[in-house]
Design an enzyme around this catalytic site. Structure first.
Site, PDB file in Angstrom:
ATOM      1  CB  CYS A  86      -7.429 -12.655   9.205  1.00  0.00           C
ATOM      2  SG  CYS A  86      -6.842 -12.120   7.945  1.00  0.00           S
ATOM      3  CB  CYS A  89     -11.756  -8.740   5.545  1.00  0.00           C
ATOM      4  SG  CYS A  89     -11.210  -9.130   4.424  1.00  0.00           S
ATOM      5  CB  CYS A 167      -8.303 -15.595   2.177  1.00  0.00           C
ATOM      6  SG  CYS A 167      -8.467 -13.826   1.956  1.00  0.00           S
ATOM      7  CD  GLN A 295      -5.011   0.693  -7.937  1.00  0.00           C
ATOM      8  OE1 GLN A 295      -4.879   0.210  -6.995  1.00  0.00           O
ATOM      9  NE2 GLN A 295      -4.423   1.892  -8.090  1.00  0.00           N
ATOM     10  CE1 TYR A 323       5.232  10.175  -5.500  1.00  0.00           C
ATOM     11  CE2 TYR A 323       3.334  11.746  -7.091  1.00  0.00           C
ATOM     12  CZ  TYR A 323       4.651  11.654  -5.648  1.00  0.00           C
ATOM     13  OH  TYR A 323       4.546  12.573  -4.863  1.00  0.00           O
ATOM     14  CG  ASP A 392      -1.637   6.477  -8.634  1.00  0.00           C
ATOM     15  OD1 ASP A 392      -2.337   6.853  -7.266  1.00  0.00           O
ATOM     16  OD2 ASP A 392      -2.259   5.410  -9.149  1.00  0.00           O
ATOM     17  CB  CYS A 419      -5.003   3.931  -1.852  1.00  0.00           C
ATOM     18  SG  CYS A 419      -3.326   4.276  -1.034  1.00  0.00           S
TER      19      CYS A 419
END
Length: 470
Positions: A86, A89, A167, A295, A323, A392, A419
């Site tokens: 996958c 991650c 998951c 989030q 934002y 942001d 991020c």
């Protein structure tokens, strides 16, 4: 004299041993062979490996791991049984403490390399309280095969769907609801979209859940068309048919008929219940629609909100939250402040959620402007009332136009929430050239087991004739 062309010392298909020296920002291991950089996926610094070269370029090559000869002390067994297939991650094979070191180093390196910023202090890393079972939203791709329906995520770098039952980064009820909906899709023989031929009906499945209120909102992304009513009834009855306390409050159809990789379309249709769920964080009750940004880690989001609040302690005057999404930061700040807070957001659904959340929480000192940050910041350029700005932005960072407006407004403080360390560093380079200095950097592990992180940076106006933090 002509520059000597570098000769790549390896060829595709060659096999040999390597020692993994470091971890790249992608999460892949980095090795060198005769001065040539080679990436080794799914490895850890300190691993000794046997690999095959599968790709070469003038600057680097990529290898395939054949065998782990010696395991690094920082390696651990992944929680997910299909982790290596996958693409969701990237760091489950690395011990959590080492993941924190990787993320702290990623931010520091990006600031120095891209931002040309040398910090005079060490950024603080804030680990996740819950490294697994934290994610409050799952977006699942679907594919029909001869062996049955696949519901899961794309394999890394492809659009091949990897089927997943449980998951370990999702809130556990999301896994249970997904499997129940899989059974409904198969039992009712719902048409599934084929990305290659651009035919079919159901494209994606979205499940959002509040960790606090436990409410669940289902999103069914489709091409143009309608579901058989029995399919929707099946999904709505999951609350009763599954063992456990499940609170599905709404089912929303999102229409996306375009030939595109973009998941969501622009039209939503309520099929059952209501088109939002109630979320509660930091003492604020939020309204959250299917397409509104929020989030994905509720536990670390509270840490983020407190961090922003602490960085803005003592500010007296208007605070602009750009934002702003559904107003998670704006409303949290307004709850404990008398300062006017103004949120700016271009997503009209999110703005509607924000206004309703302000109303239901009785918050009077917080308002919201619908439209782009570029458009609205210009209106504050001549005002001296703006004392702080929160930036942001999405992963692409702020536009040149936004940064220019911020520099014209010249607020006392800027809090930049990002991020993406690369675009953060690029933007900080511009902000710190003359007017601002960096006073604090906190790295919050909002996305455990992945290479992603949330960085919060406090900037203040430079003192006259004194350079600080650069």
């Amino acid at each position: 004299m002509a520059k000597v062309k570098f000769k790549i010392p390896v060829k595709c298909g060659e096999k040999f041993e390597l020692s993994v020296e470091d971890i790249a920002s992608s999460g892949d291991g980095i090795s060198h062979y005769k001065g040539y950089t080679l990436f080794v996926p799914q490895t850890v610094k300190g691993d000794m490996v046997f690999v095959e070269v599968i790709k070469t370029t003038p600057r680097f090559g990529v290898t395939r791991l054949i065998k782990l000869i010696t395991h690094s002390a920082d390696r651990t067994e992944p929680e997910c049984p299909i982790y290596f297939e996958c693409g969701g991650c990237q760091l489950q094979h690395i011990k959590y403490d080492e993941q924190m070191e990787f993320k702290k180093k990623a931010v520091k390196d990006s600031l120095e390399r891209i931002g040309k910023i040398k910090l005079e202090f060490k950024p603080e890393i804030i680990p996740a309280r819950q490294p697994f079972f934290y994610r409050n939203k799952g977006i699942f791709s679907l594919k029909r095969t001869r062996k049955g329906l696949k519901v899961g995520f794309f394999a890394k770098g492809t659009h091949n769907v990897v089927d997943i039952k449980d998951c370990p980064v999702l809130l556990e009820p999301i896994n249970k609801i997904k499997e129940a909906i899989r059974r409904s899709i198969e039992n009712k023989n719902v048409s599934v979209y084929n990305e290659l031929h651009h035919k079919g009906f159901l494209r994606s499945l979205i499940i959002r859940q509040s960790a606090k209120t436990k409410e669940i909102l289902i999103g069914l992304v489709t091409t143009e068309g309608n579901f058989d009513s029995s399919v929707i009834q099946d999904i709505a009855e999951i609350n009763n048919t599954l063992k456990g306390n499940y609170k599905i409050v709404g089912i929303v159809q999102n229409i996306n008929s375009l030939k595109t990789n973009i998941i969501l379309g622009t039209e939503n249709r309520l099929l059952w219940g209501r088109d939002y769920l109630n979320e509660s964080l930091g003492g604020i009750n939020y309204q959250l629609s299917l397409t509104s940004f929020f989030q994905i880690n509720p536990y670390q989001t509270e840490t983020l909100l407190k961090t922003v609040e602490e960085m803005l302690t003592g500010v007296k005057g208007t605070i602009l939250d750009t934002y702003s999404g559904i107003g998670s930061i704006s409303l949290y700040l307004a709850k404990n402040s008398v300062s006017p807070i103004i949120g700016i957001e271009e997503n009209e659904v999110a703005i509607e959620d924000a206004k309703k959340s302000a109303e239901r929480n009785g918050i009077k000192n917080c308002s919201f402007l619908a439209g782009t940050t570029e458009k609205h910041l210009k209106n504050f350029e001549g005002s001296s009332d703006t004392k702080a700005i929160i930036l942001d932005p999405p992963r692409k960072g702020c536009s040149e136009e936004v940064l220019n407006s911020v520099l014209k407004i010249k607020p006392e403080r800027i809090v930049y929430v990002s991020c993406n360390p690369s675009t953060l560093s690029r933007d900080l380079n511009k902000l710190c050239q003359e007017v601002y200095c960096i006073k604090d950097v906190k790295v919050i592990d909002m996305f455990p087991q992945t290479v992603h992180m949330e960085t919060v940076v406090l900037l203040e106006k430079r003192e006259i004739n004194k350079k600080i933090g650069r």
